[in-house]
Design a protein around this motif. Structure first.
Motif, PDB file in Angstrom:
ATOM      1  N   ALA A   1      13.102 -20.817  -4.348  1.00 20.84           N
ATOM      2  CA  ALA A   1      11.974 -21.417  -3.635  1.00 20.84           C
ATOM      3  C   ALA A   1      12.452 -22.187  -2.411  1.00 20.84           C
ATOM      4  CB  ALA A   1      11.186 -22.339  -4.572  1.00 20.84           C
ATOM      5  N   SER A   2      13.544 -22.892  -2.560  1.00 20.44           N
ATOM      6  CA  SER A   2      14.106 -23.648  -1.447  1.00 20.44           C
ATOM      7  C   SER A   2      14.607 -22.720  -0.344  1.00 20.44           C
ATOM      8  CB  SER A   2      15.233 -24.541  -1.962  1.00 20.44           C
ATOM      9  OG  SER A   2      15.586 -25.489  -1.021  1.00 20.44           O
ATOM     10  N   ALA A   3      15.254 -21.640  -0.739  1.00 22.54           N
ATOM     11  CA  ALA A   3      15.756 -20.665   0.243  1.00 22.54           C
ATOM     12  C   ALA A   3      14.599 -19.990   0.969  1.00 22.54           C
ATOM     13  CB  ALA A   3      16.619 -19.618  -0.452  1.00 22.54           C
ATOM     14  N   LEU A   4      13.562 -19.652   0.242  1.00 26.60           N
ATOM     15  CA  LEU A   4      12.390 -19.034   0.864  1.00 26.60           C
ATOM     16  C   LEU A   4      11.727 -19.992   1.846  1.00 26.60           C
ATOM     17  CD1 LEU A   4      10.363 -16.725   1.133  1.00 26.60           C
ATOM     18  CD2 LEU A   4       9.168 -17.659  -0.855  1.00 26.60           C
ATOM     19  N   ALA A   5      11.637 -21.241   1.475  1.00 25.07           N
ATOM     20  CA  ALA A   5      11.007 -22.247   2.340  1.00 25.07           C
ATOM     21  C   ALA A   5      11.738 -22.352   3.678  1.00 25.07           C
ATOM     22  CB  ALA A   5      10.984 -23.603   1.648  1.00 25.07           C
ATOM     23  N   SER A   6      13.040 -22.219   3.648  1.00 26.28           N
ATOM     24  CA  SER A   6      13.801 -22.338   4.894  1.00 26.28           C
ATOM     25  C   SER A   6      13.629 -21.117   5.803  1.00 26.28           C
ATOM     26  CB  SER A   6      15.284 -22.561   4.599  1.00 26.28           C
ATOM     27  OG  SER A   6      15.851 -21.407   4.026  1.00 26.28           O
ATOM     28  N   ARG A   7      13.142 -20.021   5.250  1.00 30.61           N
ATOM     29  CA  ARG A   7      12.964 -18.800   6.035  1.00 30.61           C
ATOM     30  C   ARG A   7      11.541 -18.625   6.564  1.00 30.61           C
ATOM     31  NH1 ARG A   7      16.944 -15.180   5.815  1.00 30.61           N
ATOM     32  NH2 ARG A   7      15.548 -13.385   5.943  1.00 30.61           N
ATOM     33  N   LEU A   8      10.632 -19.520   6.223  1.00 33.99           N
ATOM     34  CA  LEU A   8       9.238 -19.398   6.651  1.00 33.99           C
ATOM     35  C   LEU A   8       9.034 -20.129   7.976  1.00 33.99           C
ATOM     36  CD1 LEU A   8       7.339 -19.938   3.291  1.00 33.99           C
ATOM     37  CD2 LEU A   8       7.712 -17.793   4.499  1.00 33.99           C
ATOM     38  N   ASN A   9       9.326 -19.468   9.036  1.00 39.59           N
ATOM     39  CA  ASN A   9       9.154 -20.067  10.358  1.00 39.59           C
ATOM     40  C   ASN A   9       7.668 -20.167  10.694  1.00 39.59           C
ATOM     41  OD1 ASN A   9      11.934 -20.128  10.670  1.00 39.59           O
ATOM     42  ND2 ASN A   9      11.978 -18.084  11.549  1.00 39.59           N
ATOM     43  N   GLY A  10       7.228 -21.338  11.077  1.00 41.34           N
ATOM     44  CA  GLY A  10       5.846 -21.532  11.479  1.00 41.34           C
ATOM     45  C   GLY A  10       4.883 -21.837  10.348  1.00 41.34           C
ATOM     46  N   ALA A  11       5.282 -21.638   9.119  1.00 45.94           N
ATOM     47  CA  ALA A  11       4.411 -21.926   7.975  1.00 45.94           C
ATOM     48  C   ALA A  11       4.853 -23.251   7.362  1.00 45.94           C
ATOM     49  CB  ALA A  11       4.472 -20.791   6.965  1.00 45.94           C
ATOM     50  N   GLU A  12       4.637 -24.320   8.108  1.00 46.86           N
ATOM     51  CA  GLU A  12       5.174 -25.625   7.709  1.00 46.86           C
ATOM     52  C   GLU A  12       4.606 -26.140   6.392  1.00 46.86           C
ATOM     53  OE1 GLU A  12       4.603 -28.162  11.074  1.00 46.86           O
ATOM     54  OE2 GLU A  12       5.603 -26.734  12.399  1.00 46.86           O
ATOM     55  N   SER A  13       3.293 -25.996   6.195  1.00 44.85           N
ATOM     56  CA  SER A  13       2.712 -26.525   4.966  1.00 44.85           C
ATOM     57  C   SER A  13       3.176 -25.718   3.748  1.00 44.85           C
ATOM     58  CB  SER A  13       1.185 -26.562   5.042  1.00 44.85           C
ATOM     59  OG  SER A  13       0.672 -25.288   5.326  1.00 44.85           O
ATOM     60  N   THR A  14       3.352 -24.421   3.899  1.00 47.61           N
ATOM     61  CA  THR A  14       3.863 -23.598   2.801  1.00 47.61           C
ATOM     62  C   THR A  14       5.315 -23.952   2.505  1.00 47.61           C
ATOM     63  OG1 THR A  14       2.371 -21.820   3.440  1.00 47.61           O
ATOM     64  CG2 THR A  14       4.187 -21.235   1.982  1.00 47.61           C
ATOM     65  N   SER A  15       6.095 -24.146   3.551  1.00 45.80           N
ATOM     66  CA  SER A  15       7.500 -24.546   3.361  1.00 45.80           C
ATOM     67  C   SER A  15       7.593 -25.887   2.647  1.00 45.80           C
ATOM     68  CB  SER A  15       8.213 -24.644   4.707  1.00 45.80           C
ATOM     69  OG  SER A  15       8.330 -23.391   5.298  1.00 45.80           O
ATOM     70  N   ARG A  16       6.749 -26.825   3.060  1.00 44.27           N
ATOM     71  CA  ARG A  16       6.745 -28.149   2.434  1.00 44.27           C
ATOM     72  C   ARG A  16       6.367 -28.039   0.955  1.00 44.27           C
ATOM     73  NH1 ARG A  16       4.729 -30.576   6.527  1.00 44.27           N
ATOM     74  NH2 ARG A  16       2.584 -29.983   6.095  1.00 44.27           N
ATOM     75  N   LEU A  17       5.362 -27.231   0.648  1.00 42.49           N
ATOM     76  CA  LEU A  17       4.941 -27.034  -0.736  1.00 42.49           C
ATOM     77  C   LEU A  17       6.073 -26.437  -1.574  1.00 42.49           C
ATOM     78  CD1 LEU A  17       2.649 -26.960  -2.882  1.00 42.49           C
ATOM     79  CD2 LEU A  17       2.186 -24.644  -2.085  1.00 42.49           C
ATOM     80  N   LEU A  18       6.738 -25.407  -1.056  1.00 44.96           N
ATOM     81  CA  LEU A  18       7.845 -24.788  -1.784  1.00 44.96           C
ATOM     82  C   LEU A  18       8.998 -25.766  -1.994  1.00 44.96           C
ATOM     83  CD1 LEU A  18       7.951 -21.226  -0.215  1.00 44.96           C
ATOM     84  CD2 LEU A  18       7.564 -21.770  -2.618  1.00 44.96           C
ATOM     85  N   ASN A  19       9.331 -26.543  -0.979  1.00 42.69           N
ATOM     86  CA  ASN A  19      10.408 -27.528  -1.124  1.00 42.69           C
ATOM     87  C   ASN A  19      10.068 -28.591  -2.154  1.00 42.69           C
ATOM     88  OD1 ASN A  19      12.555 -26.684   0.526  1.00 42.69           O
ATOM     89  ND2 ASN A  19      11.437 -27.293   2.356  1.00 42.69           N
ATOM     90  N   ARG A  20       8.833 -29.045  -2.156  1.00 34.85           N
ATOM     91  CA  ARG A  20       8.441 -30.061  -3.147  1.00 34.85           C
ATOM     92  C   ARG A  20       8.402 -29.489  -4.555  1.00 34.85           C
ATOM     93  NH1 ARG A  20       3.897 -33.198   0.495  1.00 34.85           N
ATOM     94  NH2 ARG A  20       5.419 -34.202   1.849  1.00 34.85           N
ATOM     95  N   ALA A  21       7.945 -28.251  -4.689  1.00 33.26           N
ATOM     96  CA  ALA A  21       7.945 -27.605  -6.009  1.00 33.26           C
ATOM     97  C   ALA A  21       9.376 -27.409  -6.504  1.00 33.26           C
ATOM     98  CB  ALA A  21       7.213 -26.270  -5.939  1.00 33.26           C
TER      99      ALA A  21
END
Length: 71
Positions: A21-41
């Protein structure tokens, strides 16, 4: 309580999921809220795993039943 998988395997899956989930979050350019959600999860899953009483727990405070209920 039935055990479809062992606590050892469950712990491996917990940490692998958090890393993925953390690795995926770092690859989501422009999807800040989705990245934040994945990092928090991922952070919540890691913290929960750290304090669970199983082979992969660091500080065994939470029983496995509590860990499962938190999912």
């Amino acid at each position: 309580m039935t055990k479809p998988i062992s606590t050892r395997v469950h712990g491996m899956i917990d940490y692998a999921w958090a890393a993925a989930a953390s690795a995926l979050a770092s690859r989501l350019n422009g999807a800040e809220s989705t990245s934040r959600l994945l990092n928090r999860a991922a952070g919540a899953a890691t913290a929960s795993s750290f304090v669970t009483r199983y082979e992969w727990g660091i500080v065994p405070l939470m029983p496995m039943k509590g860990h499962l209920a938190a999912h």
